[in-house]
Design a protein around this motif. Structure first.
Motif, PDB file in Angstrom:
ATOM      1  N   TYR A  71       0.836  -1.208   0.000  1.00  0.00           N
ATOM      2  CA  TYR A  71       0.000   0.000   0.000  1.00  0.00           C
ATOM      3  C   TYR A  71       0.869   1.256   0.000  1.00  0.00           C
ATOM      4  O   TYR A  71       0.559   2.239  -0.691  1.00  0.00           O
ATOM      5  CB  TYR A  71      -0.921   0.008   1.218  1.00  0.00           C
ATOM      6  N   LEU A  72       1.955   1.236   0.774  1.00  0.00           N
ATOM      7  CA  LEU A  72       2.856   2.383   0.798  1.00  0.00           C
ATOM      8  C   LEU A  72       3.552   2.549  -0.543  1.00  0.00           C
ATOM      9  O   LEU A  72       3.654   3.679  -1.063  1.00  0.00           O
ATOM     10  CB  LEU A  72       3.902   2.216   1.908  1.00  0.00           C
ATOM     11  N   ALA A  73       4.035   1.456  -1.130  1.00  0.00           N
ATOM     12  CA  ALA A  73       4.736   1.548  -2.411  1.00  0.00           C
ATOM     13  C   ALA A  73       3.844   2.174  -3.475  1.00  0.00           C
ATOM     14  O   ALA A  73       4.297   2.996  -4.287  1.00  0.00           O
ATOM     15  CB  ALA A  73       5.218   0.164  -2.845  1.00  0.00           C
ATOM     16  N   SER A  74       2.564   1.821  -3.479  1.00  0.00           N
ATOM     17  CA  SER A  74       1.638   2.395  -4.454  1.00  0.00           C
ATOM     18  C   SER A  74       1.464   3.891  -4.247  1.00  0.00           C
ATOM     19  O   SER A  74       1.423   4.672  -5.214  1.00  0.00           O
ATOM     20  CB  SER A  74       0.281   1.697  -4.361  1.00  0.00           C
ATOM     21  N   GLU A  75       1.378   4.325  -2.978  1.00  0.00           N
ATOM     22  CA  GLU A  75       1.243   5.747  -2.699  1.00  0.00           C
ATOM     23  C   GLU A  75       2.532   6.498  -3.031  1.00  0.00           C
ATOM     24  O   GLU A  75       2.494   7.633  -3.514  1.00  0.00           O
ATOM     25  CB  GLU A  75       0.854   5.972  -1.233  1.00  0.00           C
ATOM     26  N   LEU A  76       3.672   5.871  -2.792  1.00  0.00           N
ATOM     27  CA  LEU A  76       4.938   6.510  -3.152  1.00  0.00           C
ATOM     28  C   LEU A  76       5.024   6.724  -4.657  1.00  0.00           C
ATOM     29  O   LEU A  76       5.526   7.754  -5.118  1.00  0.00           O
ATOM     30  CB  LEU A  76       6.120   5.666  -2.671  1.00  0.00           C
ATOM     31  N   TYR A  77       4.541   5.758  -5.414  1.00  0.00           N
ATOM     32  CA  TYR A  77       4.557   5.924  -6.871  1.00  0.00           C
ATOM     33  C   TYR A  77       3.720   7.135  -7.281  1.00  0.00           C
ATOM     34  O   TYR A  77       4.124   7.934  -8.127  1.00  0.00           O
ATOM     35  CB  TYR A  77       4.027   4.665  -7.552  1.00  0.00           C
ATOM     36  N   ALA A 119       7.908  -5.697  -4.747  1.00  0.00           N
ATOM     37  CA  ALA A 119       6.811  -4.853  -4.268  1.00  0.00           C
ATOM     38  C   ALA A 119       6.777  -3.522  -5.006  1.00  0.00           C
ATOM     39  O   ALA A 119       5.703  -3.027  -5.374  1.00  0.00           O
ATOM     40  CB  ALA A 119       6.954  -4.628  -2.755  1.00  0.00           C
ATOM     41  N   HIS A 120       7.934  -2.930  -5.249  1.00  0.00           N
ATOM     42  CA  HIS A 120       7.975  -1.648  -5.951  1.00  0.00           C
ATOM     43  C   HIS A 120       7.650  -1.815  -7.431  1.00  0.00           C
ATOM     44  O   HIS A 120       6.985  -0.950  -8.025  1.00  0.00           O
ATOM     45  CB  HIS A 120       9.338  -0.990  -5.762  1.00  0.00           C
ATOM     46  N   GLU A 121       8.099  -2.894  -8.029  1.00  0.00           N
ATOM     47  CA  GLU A 121       7.736  -3.136  -9.428  1.00  0.00           C
ATOM     48  C   GLU A 121       6.230  -3.326  -9.566  1.00  0.00           C
ATOM     49  O   GLU A 121       5.623  -2.848 -10.530  1.00  0.00           O
ATOM     50  CB  GLU A 121       8.496  -4.348  -9.952  1.00  0.00           C
ATOM     51  N   ALA A 122       5.614  -4.018  -8.617  1.00  0.00           N
ATOM     52  CA  ALA A 122       4.165  -4.211  -8.660  1.00  0.00           C
ATOM     53  C   ALA A 122       3.426  -2.885  -8.532  1.00  0.00           C
ATOM     54  O   ALA A 122       2.313  -2.731  -9.052  1.00  0.00           O
ATOM     55  CB  ALA A 122       3.724  -5.165  -7.549  1.00  0.00           C
ATOM     56  N   ALA A 123       4.040  -1.913  -7.847  1.00  0.00           N
ATOM     57  CA  ALA A 123       3.426  -0.594  -7.673  1.00  0.00           C
ATOM     58  C   ALA A 123       3.614   0.310  -8.887  1.00  0.00           C
ATOM     59  O   ALA A 123       3.038   1.396  -8.934  1.00  0.00           O
ATOM     60  CB  ALA A 123       4.002   0.085  -6.427  1.00  0.00           C
ATOM     61  N   GLY A 124       4.444  -0.100  -9.852  1.00  0.00           N
ATOM     62  CA  GLY A 124       4.639   0.690 -11.064  1.00  0.00           C
ATOM     63  C   GLY A 124       6.046   1.200 -11.278  1.00  0.00           C
ATOM     64  O   GLY A 124       6.364   1.717 -12.359  1.00  0.00           O
ATOM     65  N   PHE A 125       6.908   1.090 -10.271  1.00  0.00           N
ATOM     66  CA  PHE A 125       8.285   1.558 -10.401  1.00  0.00           C
ATOM     67  C   PHE A 125       9.098   0.613 -11.283  1.00  0.00           C
ATOM     68  O   PHE A 125       8.770  -0.565 -11.431  1.00  0.00           O
ATOM     69  CB  PHE A 125       8.963   1.623  -9.033  1.00  0.00           C
ATOM     70  N   ASP A 126      10.196   1.147 -11.829  1.00  0.00           N
ATOM     71  CA  ASP A 126      11.219   0.322 -12.464  1.00  0.00           C
ATOM     72  C   ASP A 126      12.422   0.242 -11.532  1.00  0.00           C
ATOM     73  O   ASP A 126      12.790   1.229 -10.886  1.00  0.00           O
ATOM     74  CB  ASP A 126      11.633   0.916 -13.810  1.00  0.00           C
ATOM     75  N   PHE A 127      13.006  -0.952 -11.472  1.00  0.00           N
ATOM     76  CA  PHE A 127      14.209  -1.173 -10.656  1.00  0.00           C
ATOM     77  C   PHE A 127      15.365  -0.456 -11.340  1.00  0.00           C
ATOM     78  O   PHE A 127      15.745  -0.804 -12.453  1.00  0.00           O
ATOM     79  CB  PHE A 127      14.447  -2.674 -10.539  1.00  0.00           C
ATOM     80  N   HIS A 128      15.934   0.530 -10.667  1.00  0.00           N
ATOM     81  CA  HIS A 128      16.916   1.434 -11.271  1.00  0.00           C
ATOM     82  C   HIS A 128      18.352   0.990 -11.009  1.00  0.00           C
ATOM     83  O   HIS A 128      19.178   0.959 -11.920  1.00  0.00           O
ATOM     84  CB  HIS A 128      16.694   2.838 -10.713  1.00  0.00           C
ATOM     85  N   SER A 129      18.678   0.660  -9.762  1.00  0.00           N
ATOM     86  CA  SER A 129      20.046   0.237  -9.434  1.00  0.00           C
ATOM     87  C   SER A 129      20.083  -0.348  -8.031  1.00  0.00           C
ATOM     88  O   SER A 129      19.133  -0.202  -7.252  1.00  0.00           O
ATOM     89  CB  SER A 129      21.033   1.411  -9.538  1.00  0.00           C
ATOM     90  N   ARG A 130      21.182  -1.020  -7.752  1.00  0.00           N
ATOM     91  CA  ARG A 130      21.417  -1.582  -6.411  1.00  0.00           C
ATOM     92  C   ARG A 130      22.833  -1.220  -5.984  1.00  0.00           C
ATOM     93  O   ARG A 130      23.789  -1.370  -6.760  1.00  0.00           O
ATOM     94  CB  ARG A 130      21.263  -3.101  -6.413  1.00  0.00           C
ATOM     95  N   ILE A 131      22.979  -0.750  -4.758  1.00  0.00           N
ATOM     96  CA  ILE A 131      24.284  -0.433  -4.183  1.00  0.00           C
ATOM     97  C   ILE A 131      24.518  -1.373  -3.014  1.00  0.00           C
ATOM     98  O   ILE A 131      23.686  -1.479  -2.109  1.00  0.00           O
ATOM     99  CB  ILE A 131      24.345   1.020  -3.685  1.00  0.00           C
TER     100      ILE A 131
END
Length: 306
Positions: A71-77, A119-131
């Motif tokens: 729910y938070l990930a969707s609102e962040l998007y 979870a973020h991909e399901a909310a609409g984000f694209d995975f950008h990078s990992r550090i």
């Protein structure tokens, strides 16, 4: 922003802090109003910070946590400005032998960063990078007494020995739709020298300071849990410096005692923070007020010099 539903709130010239459930509070923010989100979420049920049913750390399983987190990930998007980023600080989590998995007691590592990515991909984000953030295994062994890191375990049965756990930033982008305005993040040779970029472009950050944190003692209540874990300030500084402009809005939905906000204010950004635990919220408000006042004095000195 119109009147906000929350338990309490505090404000300064360039910051707002809310004592509230993060999903409910972020739901009240306008579309496309946040330039960068940076935070460390509850690590599923690893630590419990609050007895409230709204606390995501109060979950019976990883699946329950991820349902709430979704729910938070969707609102962040929705609130993220097109073309901008969300940076989530996290780590792999340990299964202990007292925990059941697949119907039997087992031990091992579970891929919490991977769950957050999905979870973020399901909310609409694209995975950008990992550090990957290097952490000292000796320090981890001293703090946790993890059997897999003990030297006597290596000598007794090395099949149980494992490497130390690094930390990670997983970064997500909200791509702009056709016709949407994108405000780029820009740097100069002076503000972001080439050697600094060559270090920060590394997929592994080796030179960060795990103990570079705000003082947590002032926020600790009697009988409180031991695991107050503010995000190291230098990690936040790198993320905010690299992926936002001065005067941008930085959001932390899990503000804790205000670490992300203090860094954002020091770097001439604006800040919105949300925290459910009352003692943390009150201490964060004090830290944010101090950082805002200190930054304002530095600005005055700089302007006088100019």
């Amino acid at each position: 922003m119109a009147q906000v539903r929350c338990l309490n709130e505090a404000h300064g010239d360039r910051w707002s802090a809310y004592h509230a459930d993060c999903v409910d509070l972020v739901r009240q923010l306008p579309d496309g109003s946040v330039d960068l989100s940076v935070y460390s979420p509850p690590f599923a049920g690893l630590y419990i910070y609050n007895d409230s049913v709204a606390d995501m750390g109060n979950c019976a399983s990883d699946d329950e946590f991820l349902r709430h987190y979704g729910y938070l990930a969707s609102e962040l998007y929705r609130v993220t400005r097109p073309g901008r980023l969300v940076a989530v600080h996290c780590k792999d989590l340990v299964y202990y032998r007292t925990q059941m998995r697949g119907g039997k007691a087992t031990a091992g590592i579970r891929d919490f960063p991977g769950a957050l990515i999905r979870a973020h991909e399901a909310a609409g984000f694209d995975f950008h990078s990992r550090i990957t953030i290097w952490r000292c295994p000796v320090r981890e062994m001293t703090k946790t007494k993890a059997h897999g890191l003990l030297y006597k375990q290596l000598r007794g049965d090395a099949s149980f020995s494992r490497q130390g756990l690094p930390e990670y930033f997983v970064i997500f982008r909200k791509w702009a739709a056709e016709g949407e305005e994108v405000r780029p993040v820009t740097h100069t040779f002076e503000s972001f020298p080439l050697p600094q970029w060559q270090e920060w472009a590394s997929p592994v950050w080796m030179s960060t300071r795990e103990t570079d944190v705000l003082n947590v003692d002032a926020a600790r209540a009697p009988g409180d849990e031991r695991h107050i874990c503010p995000m190291p300030l230098d990690l936040t500084e790198r993320v905010v410096t690299m992926w936002s402009n001065p005067n941008d809005v930085v959001l932390s939905p899990f503000m804790g005692i205000g670490s992300e906000g203090v860094v954002a204010l020091r770097l001439k950004r604006r800040f919105i923070g949300v925290e459910l635990k009352d003692s943390y919220f009150r201490q964060a408000a004090r830290y944010l007020d101090q950082a805002d006042r200190s930054s304002a004095q530095l600005f005055d000195v700089a302007e006088a010099a100019d």
